[in-house]
Motif scaffolding. Structure first.
Motif, PDB file in Angstrom:
ATOM      1  N   GLY A 232       0.866  -1.096  -0.103  1.00 38.67           N
ATOM      2  CA  GLY A 232       0.021  -0.088  -0.098  1.00 38.67           C
ATOM      3  C   GLY A 232       0.996   1.340  -0.032  1.00 38.67           C
ATOM      4  N   SER A 233       0.035   2.315   0.133  1.00 39.06           N
ATOM      5  CA  SER A 233       0.971   3.700   0.135  1.00 39.06           C
ATOM      6  C   SER A 233       1.340   4.209   1.300  1.00 39.06           C
ATOM      7  CB  SER A 233       0.133   4.768  -0.674  1.00 39.06           C
ATOM      8  OG  SER A 233      -0.226   4.535  -2.054  1.00 39.06           O
ATOM      9  N   PHE A 234       0.179   3.709   2.346  1.00 36.34           N
ATOM     10  CA  PHE A 234       0.218   4.116   3.768  1.00 36.34           C
ATOM     11  C   PHE A 234       0.596   5.391   4.049  1.00 36.34           C
ATOM     12  CE2 PHE A 234       1.332  -0.447   3.192  1.00 36.34           C
ATOM     13  CZ  PHE A 234       0.244  -0.845   3.741  1.00 36.34           C
TER      14      PHE A 234
ATOM     15  N   VAL B 186       5.597  -0.790   1.528  1.00 34.84           N
ATOM     16  CA  VAL B 186       5.437   0.569   1.318  1.00 34.84           C
ATOM     17  C   VAL B 186       5.744   0.868  -0.122  1.00 34.84           C
ATOM     18  CG1 VAL B 186       5.372   2.835   2.273  1.00 34.84           C
ATOM     19  CG2 VAL B 186       5.553   0.798   3.649  1.00 34.84           C
ATOM     20  N   LEU B 187       4.756   1.477  -0.947  1.00 33.00           N
ATOM     21  CA  LEU B 187       5.065   1.697  -2.210  1.00 33.00           C
ATOM     22  C   LEU B 187       5.932   3.110  -2.400  1.00 33.00           C
ATOM     23  CD1 LEU B 187       4.912   1.130  -5.365  1.00 33.00           C
ATOM     24  CD2 LEU B 187       2.730   2.822  -5.348  1.00 33.00           C
ATOM     25  N   PHE B 188       7.014   3.170  -3.090  1.00 36.45           N
ATOM     26  CA  PHE B 188       7.744   4.432  -3.425  1.00 36.45           C
ATOM     27  C   PHE B 188       7.466   4.603  -4.760  1.00 36.45           C
ATOM     28  CE2 PHE B 188      11.617   6.256  -5.123  1.00 36.45           C
ATOM     29  CZ  PHE B 188      11.466   7.407  -4.279  1.00 36.45           C
TER      30      PHE B 188
ATOM     31  N   SER C 207       6.120   9.679  -8.436  1.00 38.81           N
ATOM     32  CA  SER C 207       5.494  10.592  -9.403  1.00 38.81           C
ATOM     33  C   SER C 207       4.290  11.116  -8.575  1.00 38.81           C
ATOM     34  CB  SER C 207       5.123  10.024 -10.542  1.00 38.81           C
ATOM     35  OG  SER C 207       4.500   8.808 -10.452  1.00 38.81           O
ATOM     36  N   LYS C 208       4.021  10.452  -7.176  1.00 43.15           N
ATOM     37  CA  LYS C 208       2.703  10.699  -6.498  1.00 43.15           C
ATOM     38  C   LYS C 208       3.257  11.545  -5.281  1.00 43.15           C
ATOM     39  CE  LYS C 208      -1.164   8.425  -4.462  1.00 43.15           C
ATOM     40  NZ  LYS C 208      -1.705   7.218  -4.176  1.00 43.15           N
ATOM     41  N   GLU C 209       2.610  12.802  -5.250  1.00 39.55           N
ATOM     42  CA  GLU C 209       3.159  13.662  -3.953  1.00 39.55           C
ATOM     43  C   GLU C 209       2.452  12.997  -2.706  1.00 39.55           C
ATOM     44  OE1 GLU C 209       3.043  18.074  -2.185  1.00 39.55           O
ATOM     45  OE2 GLU C 209       2.405  17.947  -4.310  1.00 39.55           O
TER      46      GLU C 209
ATOM     47  N   SER D 134      10.197  -0.802   1.979  1.00 39.02           N
ATOM     48  CA  SER D 134       9.845  -0.154   0.818  1.00 39.02           C
ATOM     49  C   SER D 134      10.043  -0.969  -0.505  1.00 39.02           C
ATOM     50  CB  SER D 134      10.527   1.145   0.783  1.00 39.02           C
ATOM     51  OG  SER D 134       9.984   2.057   1.763  1.00 39.02           O
ATOM     52  N   PHE D 135       9.135  -0.639  -1.361  1.00 39.57           N
ATOM     53  CA  PHE D 135       9.306  -1.224  -2.663  1.00 39.57           C
ATOM     54  C   PHE D 135       8.876  -0.047  -3.851  1.00 39.57           C
ATOM     55  CE2 PHE D 135       5.034  -2.457  -5.079  1.00 39.57           C
ATOM     56  CZ  PHE D 135       4.394  -1.997  -3.872  1.00 39.57           C
ATOM     57  N   SER D 136       9.486  -0.373  -4.923  1.00 38.04           N
ATOM     58  CA  SER D 136       9.058   0.519  -6.158  1.00 38.04           C
ATOM     59  C   SER D 136       8.984  -0.387  -7.262  1.00 38.04           C
ATOM     60  CB  SER D 136      10.104   1.547  -6.383  1.00 38.04           C
ATOM     61  OG  SER D 136      11.503   1.056  -6.808  1.00 38.04           O
ATOM     62  N   GLY D 137       8.253  -0.131  -8.406  1.00 37.86           N
ATOM     63  CA  GLY D 137       8.261  -0.950  -9.530  1.00 37.86           C
ATOM     64  C   GLY D 137       6.906  -1.992  -9.461  1.00 37.86           C
ATOM     65  N   LEU D 138       7.035  -3.085 -10.100  1.00 36.86           N
ATOM     66  CA  LEU D 138       5.781  -3.865 -10.007  1.00 36.86           C
ATOM     67  C   LEU D 138       5.536  -4.568  -8.652  1.00 36.86           C
ATOM     68  CD1 LEU D 138       5.956  -5.564 -13.445  1.00 36.86           C
ATOM     69  CD2 LEU D 138       4.058  -3.866 -12.651  1.00 36.86           C
ATOM     70  N   LEU D 139       4.421  -4.759  -8.049  1.00 33.14           N
ATOM     71  CA  LEU D 139       4.204  -5.515  -6.990  1.00 33.14           C
ATOM     72  C   LEU D 139       4.526  -6.882  -6.991  1.00 33.14           C
ATOM     73  CD1 LEU D 139       3.046  -5.808  -3.942  1.00 33.14           C
ATOM     74  CD2 LEU D 139       0.930  -5.880  -5.079  1.00 33.14           C
ATOM     75  N   VAL D 140       4.350  -7.555  -7.967  1.00 35.06           N
ATOM     76  CA  VAL D 140       4.635  -8.934  -8.281  1.00 35.06           C
ATOM     77  C   VAL D 140       6.296  -9.126  -8.353  1.00 35.06           C
ATOM     78  CG1 VAL D 140       2.320  -9.691  -9.406  1.00 35.06           C
ATOM     79  CG2 VAL D 140       4.388  -8.820 -10.785  1.00 35.06           C
TER      80      VAL D 140
ATOM     81  N   ILE E 114      -2.321  -9.533   0.291  1.00 34.08           N
ATOM     82  CA  ILE E 114      -3.297  -9.453   1.438  1.00 34.08           C
ATOM     83  C   ILE E 114      -3.833  -8.105   0.772  1.00 34.08           C
ATOM     84  CG2 ILE E 114      -4.118  -9.001   3.399  1.00 34.08           C
ATOM     85  CD1 ILE E 114      -3.972 -11.763   3.344  1.00 34.08           C
ATOM     86  N   ARG E 115      -5.086  -7.856   0.758  1.00 36.17           N
ATOM     87  CA  ARG E 115      -5.647  -6.627   0.450  1.00 36.17           C
ATOM     88  C   ARG E 115      -6.974  -6.383   1.426  1.00 36.17           C
ATOM     89  NH1 ARG E 115      -3.193  -2.095  -1.443  1.00 36.17           N
ATOM     90  NH2 ARG E 115      -5.136  -1.327  -2.637  1.00 36.17           N
ATOM     91  N   GLY E 116      -7.468  -5.296   1.914  1.00 30.71           N
ATOM     92  CA  GLY E 116      -8.410  -5.125   2.757  1.00 30.71           C
ATOM     93  C   GLY E 116      -9.705  -4.597   1.741  1.00 30.71           C
TER      94      GLY E 116
ATOM     95  N   ASP F  27     -14.088  -3.376  -7.545  1.00 30.14           N
ATOM     96  CA  ASP F  27     -13.644  -3.206  -8.862  1.00 30.14           C
ATOM     97  C   ASP F  27     -12.308  -2.914  -8.981  1.00 30.14           C
ATOM     98  OD1 ASP F  27     -16.166  -3.545  -9.988  1.00 30.14           O
ATOM     99  OD2 ASP F  27     -16.669  -1.282 -10.351  1.00 30.14           O
ATOM    100  N   TYR F  28     -11.645  -2.016  -8.310  1.00 27.17           N
ATOM    101  CA  TYR F  28     -10.390  -1.570  -8.602  1.00 27.17           C
ATOM    102  C   TYR F  28      -9.481  -2.750  -7.912  1.00 27.17           C
ATOM    103  CZ  TYR F  28      -5.898   0.583  -7.257  1.00 27.17           C
ATOM    104  OH  TYR F  28      -4.612   0.893  -6.947  1.00 27.17           O
ATOM    105  N   GLU F  29      -9.801  -3.242  -6.862  1.00 27.30           N
ATOM    106  CA  GLU F  29      -9.224  -4.484  -6.195  1.00 27.30           C
ATOM    107  C   GLU F  29      -8.912  -5.854  -7.120  1.00 27.30           C
ATOM    108  OE1 GLU F  29      -7.259  -4.217  -3.813  1.00 27.30           O
ATOM    109  OE2 GLU F  29      -7.717  -2.151  -3.204  1.00 27.30           O
TER     110      GLU F  29
ATOM    111  N   ILE G 229      -4.785  -8.513 -12.802  1.00 29.13           N
ATOM    112  CA  ILE G 229      -3.385  -7.992 -13.495  1.00 29.13           C
ATOM    113  C   ILE G 229      -2.219  -8.651 -13.020  1.00 29.13           C
ATOM    114  CG2 ILE G 229      -1.867  -6.041 -14.080  1.00 29.13           C
ATOM    115  CD1 ILE G 229      -4.422  -4.343 -14.547  1.00 29.13           C
ATOM    116  N   ASN G 230      -2.135  -8.881 -11.586  1.00 32.57           N
ATOM    117  CA  ASN G 230      -1.218  -9.400 -10.760  1.00 32.57           C
ATOM    118  C   ASN G 230      -0.992 -10.860 -11.412  1.00 32.57           C
ATOM    119  OD1 ASN G 230       0.009  -7.056  -9.883  1.00 32.57           O
ATOM    120  ND2 ASN G 230      -1.315  -7.239  -7.805  1.00 32.57           N
ATOM    121  N   ARG G 231      -2.153 -11.537 -11.452  1.00 32.43           N
ATOM    122  CA  ARG G 231      -2.134 -12.736 -11.650  1.00 32.43           C
ATOM    123  C   ARG G 231      -1.809 -13.009 -13.165  1.00 32.43           C
ATOM    124  NH1 ARG G 231      -7.565 -15.817 -10.845  1.00 32.43           N
ATOM    125  NH2 ARG G 231      -6.759 -16.155  -8.568  1.00 32.43           N
TER     126      ARG G 231
END
Ligand code: PNS
Length: 179
Positions: free
Chosen positions: A18-20, A45-47, A50-52, A79-85, A97-99, A107-109, A115-117
């Motif tokens: 997540g962005s947290f 934690v997504l790095f 481009s997102k403030e 922390s991670f950047s790039g693709l989650l997979v 895991i997503r809540g 829809d989004y989840e 996409i990840n699969r």
């Protein structure tokens, strides 16, 4: 023929990405429940330069680490950047895991999980339903309420409400608008 369960090693850790910005009580609940079920949770934690964000990468990581300090070994923060997979593949996990707070999240989840699969079929996404009392909480509303001087206790852990109050004060001193 051997079944899938005989071929695939059991999962010992799950990744909660997540962005947290910042951690909320909704996130805390999902992390606690996931750690009870799976044993170990890697909070990723997504790095995203481009997102403030309101909190820096280091601040977001530190707030989560502080909150889960007593979970030593069971909750780690990276922390991670790039693709989650790609990140998941670099760990010993293969479960994300997503809540889910409401049907509107689905829809989004679901799109993200599919996409990840497609990108990495061996990675599974598990959804945990948020507790009812957290269903209206998001990092976005928490930031808005806190920066405009509202009370966010009950929506975020104490470490986060203190950090939000500091951000508000910092902005005030710098003569910046709250939002
Ligand atoms: O807390 P968020 O912002 O809803 O988390 C979204 C997150 C970080 C899980 C998602 O944006 C993500 O996985 N980003 C990494 C880039 C990626 O893998 N994209 C492809 C799947 S949509």
């Amino acid at each position: 023929m051997a079944g899938r369960s005989q071929r695939v090693a059991p999962v010992k850790a799950v990744v909660f990405p997540g962005s947290f910005d910042p951690l909320t009580n909704g996130h805390v609940d999902i992390i606690e429940r996931a750690s009870e079920i799976f044993g170990q949770v890697i909070v990723a934690v997504l790095f995203n330069p481009s997102k403030e964000a309101l909190f820096t990468q280091a601040e977001r990581e530190a707030l989560i680490s502080k909150q889960f300090a007593r979970y030593r070994g069971r909750v780690s923060v990276v922390s991670f950047s790039g693709l989650l997979v790609d990140f998941v593949q670099s760990t010993k996990s293969r479960v994300v895991i997503r809540g889910l707070r409401a049907i509107s999240d689905f829809d989004y989840e679901a799109q993200m999980a599919l996409i990840n699969r497609k990108l990495a079929p061996q990675i599974e996404t598990f959804f945990l339903t948020a507790r009812e009392e957290h269903s209206y909480i998001s990092s976005t509303v928490v930031k808005q309420v806190a920066l405009l001087g509202g009370d966010v206790r009950g929506m975020v852990p104490r470490v986060v409400s203190d950090a939000l109050a500091k951000k508000r004060e910092e902005r005030r001193r710098q003569g910046r608008r709250p939002l």
